[in-house]
Scaffold this active site. Structure first.
Site, PDB file in Angstrom:
ATOM      1  N   ASP A 123       0.850  -1.176   0.000  1.00 44.44           N
ATOM      2  CA  ASP A 123       0.000   0.000   0.000  1.00 44.44           C
ATOM      3  C   ASP A 123       0.896   1.240   0.000  1.00 44.44           C
ATOM      4  O   ASP A 123       2.118   1.120   0.159  1.00 44.44           O
ATOM      5  CB  ASP A 123      -0.990   0.009   1.172  1.00 44.44           C
ATOM      6  CG  ASP A 123      -0.342  -0.073   2.538  1.00 44.44           C
ATOM      7  OD1 ASP A 123       0.888  -0.269   2.611  1.00 44.44           O
ATOM      8  OD2 ASP A 123      -1.045   0.068   3.546  1.00 44.44           O
ATOM      9  N   TYR A 179       3.028   4.646   0.843  1.00 49.16           N
ATOM     10  CA  TYR A 179       3.763   5.083   2.032  1.00 49.16           C
ATOM     11  C   TYR A 179       2.842   5.915   2.921  1.00 49.16           C
ATOM     12  O   TYR A 179       2.137   6.799   2.430  1.00 49.16           O
ATOM     13  CB  TYR A 179       4.969   5.929   1.641  1.00 49.16           C
ATOM     14  CG  TYR A 179       6.069   5.184   0.919  1.00 49.16           C
ATOM     15  CD1 TYR A 179       6.759   4.136   1.519  1.00 49.16           C
ATOM     16  CD2 TYR A 179       6.442   5.545  -0.377  1.00 49.16           C
ATOM     17  CE1 TYR A 179       7.772   3.467   0.860  1.00 49.16           C
ATOM     18  CE2 TYR A 179       7.466   4.879  -1.054  1.00 49.16           C
ATOM     19  CZ  TYR A 179       8.129   3.841  -0.426  1.00 49.16           C
ATOM     20  OH  TYR A 179       9.136   3.182  -1.087  1.00 49.16           O
ATOM     21  N   PHE A 232       6.414   1.896  -4.287  1.00 50.53           N
ATOM     22  CA  PHE A 232       7.798   2.055  -3.823  1.00 50.53           C
ATOM     23  C   PHE A 232       8.422   3.406  -4.177  1.00 50.53           C
ATOM     24  O   PHE A 232       9.527   3.710  -3.734  1.00 50.53           O
ATOM     25  CB  PHE A 232       8.697   0.926  -4.370  1.00 50.53           C
ATOM     26  CG  PHE A 232       8.310  -0.432  -3.902  1.00 50.53           C
ATOM     27  CD1 PHE A 232       8.544  -0.829  -2.594  1.00 50.53           C
ATOM     28  CD2 PHE A 232       7.683  -1.322  -4.756  1.00 50.53           C
ATOM     29  CE1 PHE A 232       8.172  -2.089  -2.142  1.00 50.53           C
ATOM     30  CE2 PHE A 232       7.303  -2.582  -4.326  1.00 50.53           C
ATOM     31  CZ  PHE A 232       7.540  -2.966  -3.009  1.00 50.53           C
ATOM     32  N   HIS A 253      10.003  -9.587   0.655  1.00 47.64           N
ATOM     33  CA  HIS A 253       9.777  -8.159   0.463  1.00 47.64           C
ATOM     34  C   HIS A 253      11.076  -7.397   0.742  1.00 47.64           C
ATOM     35  O   HIS A 253      11.887  -7.825   1.559  1.00 47.64           O
ATOM     36  CB  HIS A 253       8.686  -7.683   1.432  1.00 47.64           C
ATOM     37  CG  HIS A 253       8.139  -6.338   1.136  1.00 47.64           C
ATOM     38  ND1 HIS A 253       8.709  -5.184   1.616  1.00 47.64           N
ATOM     39  CD2 HIS A 253       7.063  -5.957   0.400  1.00 47.64           C
ATOM     40  CE1 HIS A 253       8.009  -4.145   1.200  1.00 47.64           C
ATOM     41  NE2 HIS A 253       7.014  -4.576   0.455  1.00 47.64           N
TER      42      HIS A 253
END
Length: 252
Positions: A85, A87, A98, A212
């Site tokens: 999701d 930041y 990202f 991740h």
């Protein structure tokens, strides 16, 4: 004549407005997904608007809600990188997984992505954290949830946004153009089955799964996974051309 360029249009006042405008303006295929046509997008957007009306700081701004789809049309997708999701720090999220457009050190997950990029391809870390240069080359940088609340990571997970990622993966996997799916972390890796199940030839696409890039998990399989060179080798073999991963922000 009225200038209809994105820069000339007024900023959407709400998330529902952002969804409606996207559907009206987009003719490249994304707006035809059931996620939009069924009203699922509008319902999730309405929940985000309700939270904002209640005083919550919802991120990103409505105008950035669908940046990933706007910068990477359906027909142009060569690779997919799914995030969880946006930041939750105000000023960071701008609609690309990202990616950040602010100055200063990148978020820790992005810093780890840049570290792996350097280890993999020998590419120096980009000067900034804006990944729109990747998006404009056909790398779909899509978050599983499109909104979040300041200081509350995961606040809007399970709202229905995830259906967009599932439909995007299914649609791309069912197509004839080879696509590389890069799935980092448990949330994204749940899409691996869809990518493989809808692959028409059983070997048309590339699916890369790993941990991740978060500092909590990067050392458990993300570092050393070499996703960038693997994607480029696949795309070149498929005749779709390599991604210039050294090219980051060029404006969104």
């Amino acid at each position: 004549m009225t200038d209809a360029s994105p820069a000339a249009r007024a900023t959407p006042a709400s998330y529902q407005d952002a969804v409606a405008r996207f559907m009206a303006e987009t003719a490249d295929g994304w707006a035809d997904l059931a996620f939009f046509r069924s009203g699922a997008a509008a319902r999730a957007a309405a929940r985000a608007d309700a939270r904002r009306a209640a005083g919550a700081v919802v991120l990103p701004a409505p105008g950035s809600l669908l940046t990933a789809l706007r910068l990477t049309p359906l027909h142009a997708v060569r690779a997919v990188i799914l995030g969880q999701d946006p930041y939750p720090t105000p000023g960071d999220a701008h609609g690309l997984a990202f990616s950040v457009r602010r100055s200063g050190p990148p978020p820790r997950s992005l810093a780890n992505i840049f570290r792996e990029l350097t280890d993999d391809l020998g590419v120096p870390p980009p000067a900034g954290g804006d990944l729109s240069g990747w998006a404009r080359q056909g790398v779909l940088l899509l978050n599983m949830a499109l909104t979040v609340e300041a200081g509350a990571a995961g606040a809007h997970r399970g709202w229905g946004w995830e259906a967009l990622a599932a439909e995007a993966v299914t649609t791309l996997a069912a197509g004839r153009k080879p696509v590389a799916f890069v799935l980092w972390g448990a949330d994204a890796r749940r899409m691996a089955g869809l990518a493989r199940a809808h692959d028409p030839a059983g070997a048309t696409h590339l699916v890369i799964e790993s941990a991740h890039p978060s500092p909590l998990s990067a050392r458990r399989g993300f570092f050393g996974s070499r996703p960038f060179s693997r994607v480029n080798a696949f795309l070149e073999q498929a005749g779709r051309g390599a991604v210039d991963w050294s090219r980051s922000g060029d404006g969104a």
